[in-house]
Design a protein around this motif. Sequence first.
Motif, PDB file in Angstrom:
ATOM      1  N   UNK A 226       3.442  19.395  -1.607  1.00  0.00           N
ATOM      2  CA  UNK A 226       3.393  19.875  -2.993  1.00  0.00           C
ATOM      3  C   UNK A 226       1.967  20.224  -3.436  1.00  0.00           C
ATOM      4  N   UNK A 227       1.085  20.413  -2.439  1.00  0.00           N
ATOM      5  CA  UNK A 227      -0.289  20.890  -2.662  1.00  0.00           C
ATOM      6  C   UNK A 227      -1.155  19.930  -3.484  1.00  0.00           C
ATOM      7  N   UNK A 228      -0.781  18.648  -3.475  1.00  0.00           N
ATOM      8  CA  UNK A 228      -1.593  17.632  -4.153  1.00  0.00           C
ATOM      9  C   UNK A 228      -2.535  17.008  -3.119  1.00  0.00           C
ATOM     10  N   UNK A 229      -3.503  17.821  -2.667  1.00  0.00           N
ATOM     11  CA  UNK A 229      -4.342  17.443  -1.523  1.00  0.00           C
ATOM     12  C   UNK A 229      -5.186  16.207  -1.822  1.00  0.00           C
ATOM     13  N   UNK A 230      -5.838  16.183  -2.981  1.00  0.00           N
ATOM     14  CA  UNK A 230      -6.709  15.049  -3.328  1.00  0.00           C
ATOM     15  C   UNK A 230      -5.922  13.741  -3.402  1.00  0.00           C
ATOM     16  N   UNK A 231      -4.713  13.831  -3.981  1.00  0.00           N
ATOM     17  CA  UNK A 231      -3.885  12.614  -4.097  1.00  0.00           C
ATOM     18  C   UNK A 231      -3.414  12.169  -2.712  1.00  0.00           C
ATOM     19  N   UNK A 232      -3.102  13.133  -1.849  1.00  0.00           N
ATOM     20  CA  UNK A 232      -2.671  12.806  -0.483  1.00  0.00           C
ATOM     21  C   UNK A 232      -3.777  12.052   0.262  1.00  0.00           C
ATOM     22  N   UNK A 233      -5.007  12.527   0.133  1.00  0.00           N
ATOM     23  CA  UNK A 233      -6.145  11.868   0.794  1.00  0.00           C
ATOM     24  C   UNK A 233      -6.418  10.499   0.194  1.00  0.00           C
ATOM     25  N   UNK A 234      -6.249  10.390  -1.133  1.00  0.00           N
ATOM     26  CA  UNK A 234      -6.425   9.091  -1.797  1.00  0.00           C
ATOM     27  C   UNK A 234      -5.356   8.109  -1.299  1.00  0.00           C
ATOM     28  N   UNK A 235      -4.131   8.603  -1.129  1.00  0.00           N
ATOM     29  CA  UNK A 235      -3.025   7.771  -0.636  1.00  0.00           C
ATOM     30  C   UNK A 235      -3.321   7.287   0.784  1.00  0.00           C
ATOM     31  N   UNK A 236      -3.908   8.152   1.588  1.00  0.00           N
ATOM     32  CA  UNK A 236      -4.301   7.792   2.963  1.00  0.00           C
ATOM     33  C   UNK A 236      -5.343   6.666   2.939  1.00  0.00           C
ATOM     34  N   UNK A 237      -6.309   6.781   2.027  1.00  0.00           N
ATOM     35  CA  UNK A 237      -7.335   5.731   1.895  1.00  0.00           C
ATOM     36  C   UNK A 237      -6.721   4.410   1.407  1.00  0.00           C
ATOM     37  N   UNK A 238      -5.782   4.512   0.467  1.00  0.00           N
ATOM     38  CA  UNK A 238      -5.096   3.321  -0.049  1.00  0.00           C
ATOM     39  C   UNK A 238      -4.305   2.627   1.064  1.00  0.00           C
ATOM     40  N   UNK A 239      -3.726   3.433   1.910  1.00  0.00           N
ATOM     41  CA  UNK A 239      -2.952   2.913   3.053  1.00  0.00           C
ATOM     42  C   UNK A 239      -3.860   2.057   3.941  1.00  0.00           C
ATOM     43  N   UNK A 240      -5.058   2.546   4.202  1.00  0.00           N
ATOM     44  CA  UNK A 240      -6.048   1.791   4.979  1.00  0.00           C
ATOM     45  C   UNK A 240      -6.408   0.479   4.284  1.00  0.00           C
ATOM     46  N   UNK A 241      -6.604   0.574   2.960  1.00  0.00           N
ATOM     47  CA  UNK A 241      -6.992  -0.612   2.197  1.00  0.00           C
ATOM     48  C   UNK A 241      -5.910  -1.694   2.215  1.00  0.00           C
ATOM     49  N   UNK A 242      -4.656  -1.258   2.363  1.00  0.00           N
ATOM     50  CA  UNK A 242      -3.543  -2.203   2.430  1.00  0.00           C
ATOM     51  C   UNK A 242      -3.307  -2.709   3.859  1.00  0.00           C
ATOM     52  N   UNK A 243      -4.175  -2.292   4.786  1.00  0.00           N
ATOM     53  CA  UNK A 243      -4.083  -2.798   6.156  1.00  0.00           C
ATOM     54  C   UNK A 243      -2.978  -2.182   6.987  1.00  0.00           C
ATOM     55  N   UNK A 244      -2.456  -1.012   6.571  1.00  0.00           N
ATOM     56  CA  UNK A 244      -1.403  -0.333   7.339  1.00  0.00           C
ATOM     57  C   UNK A 244      -2.061   0.685   8.261  1.00  0.00           C
ATOM     58  N   UNK A 245      -1.805   0.564   9.563  1.00  0.00           N
ATOM     59  CA  UNK A 245      -2.419   1.449  10.544  1.00  0.00           C
ATOM     60  C   UNK A 245      -1.664   2.779  10.636  1.00  0.00           C
ATOM     61  N   UNK A 246      -2.380   3.910  10.533  1.00  0.00           N
ATOM     62  CA  UNK A 246      -1.712   5.210  10.647  1.00  0.00           C
ATOM     63  C   UNK A 246      -1.190   5.478  12.057  1.00  0.00           C
ATOM     64  N   UNK A 247      -0.224   6.366  12.158  1.00  0.00           N
ATOM     65  CA  UNK A 247       0.266   6.799  13.475  1.00  0.00           C
ATOM     66  C   UNK A 247       0.107   8.322  13.587  1.00  0.00           C
ATOM     67  N   UNK A 248       0.680   8.905  14.626  1.00  0.00           N
ATOM     68  CA  UNK A 248       0.518  10.367  14.829  1.00  0.00           C
ATOM     69  C   UNK A 248       1.125  11.167  13.695  1.00  0.00           C
ATOM     70  N   UNK A 249       2.205  10.651  13.088  1.00  0.00           N
ATOM     71  CA  UNK A 249       2.846  11.365  11.960  1.00  0.00           C
ATOM     72  C   UNK A 249       1.904  11.381  10.759  1.00  0.00           C
ATOM     73  N   UNK A 250       1.251  10.244  10.496  1.00  0.00           N
ATOM     74  CA  UNK A 250       0.298  10.173   9.384  1.00  0.00           C
ATOM     75  C   UNK A 250      -0.809  11.213   9.556  1.00  0.00           C
ATOM     76  N   UNK A 251      -1.380  11.258  10.757  1.00  0.00           N
ATOM     77  CA  UNK A 251      -2.498  12.188  11.011  1.00  0.00           C
ATOM     78  C   UNK A 251      -2.030  13.634  10.905  1.00  0.00           C
ATOM     79  N   UNK A 252      -0.830  13.930  11.386  1.00  0.00           N
ATOM     80  CA  UNK A 252      -0.299  15.294  11.269  1.00  0.00           C
ATOM     81  C   UNK A 252      -0.137  15.674   9.810  1.00  0.00           C
ATOM     82  N   UNK A 253       0.392  14.751   9.013  1.00  0.00           N
ATOM     83  CA  UNK A 253       0.561  15.016   7.565  1.00  0.00           C
ATOM     84  C   UNK A 253      -0.777  15.244   6.894  1.00  0.00           C
TER      85      UNK A 253
END
Length: 214
Positions: A187-214
């Motif tokens: 939905x072209x909310x790029x800044x929020x998507x990147x913020x969500x990725x950072x929040x995911x890290x802060x919550x200790x959830x490790x990204x996978x290949x799907x996360x990186x592709x997104x």
Amino acid sequence: GITPNAITYTSILKICVSIGFTESAKEIHDEIEKEGLLEKDIFIGNSLVDMYAKCGLLAKAKEVFNKLPELSVVSWTALIAGYVEGNHPQEAIAFFDQMHVEGVSPNDVTLVCVLKACVDMGAIYKGHEVHIDIMRKGFEGDVSICNSLIDMYARCGSLPEAEGIFYNIPHRDLVSWNSMIRGYGMNHEVDIALHCFEEMHRHGVQPDNITFTC
């Protein structure tokens, strides 16, 4: 010379699915029909529907389904899942509606399948109806169903609804985070998507290949 029983047949049909032996499965189906087991044993009937559906033979799956003397939630779910995976979401939703008419309550697997069908059709109105049904039946605490709802709302462009579910899940797993990141990106909310990725890290959830592709 030992005669197979219901467990033998259901087990061997699962093996046919896993290795793609559809010709062998048809031979086993003929044997089941000759012995009259399709009308006698719901487990064998459900296994046949599931096997044909997973192998993409949807006409055969429906044919067996229509012969079953009793239709359980497993029977309906096997057929609905087959039509969803076979890229026939409209038919899957029609079966889901018919299931309701017949008075059979869906389980968590049925609901996840029909939400995927709603995504494939872009049918957010139907997804919202399913969401109401989920709340009515008390499934809103199920993480897999919540993740499917997040994915459905996010992909259909309803980010506030997706966020509302995301922030109220009792336990957010990797799939939950991926669904939100994908939804923001689509939905072209790029800044929020990147913020969500950072929040995911802060919550200790490790990204996978799907996360990186997104």
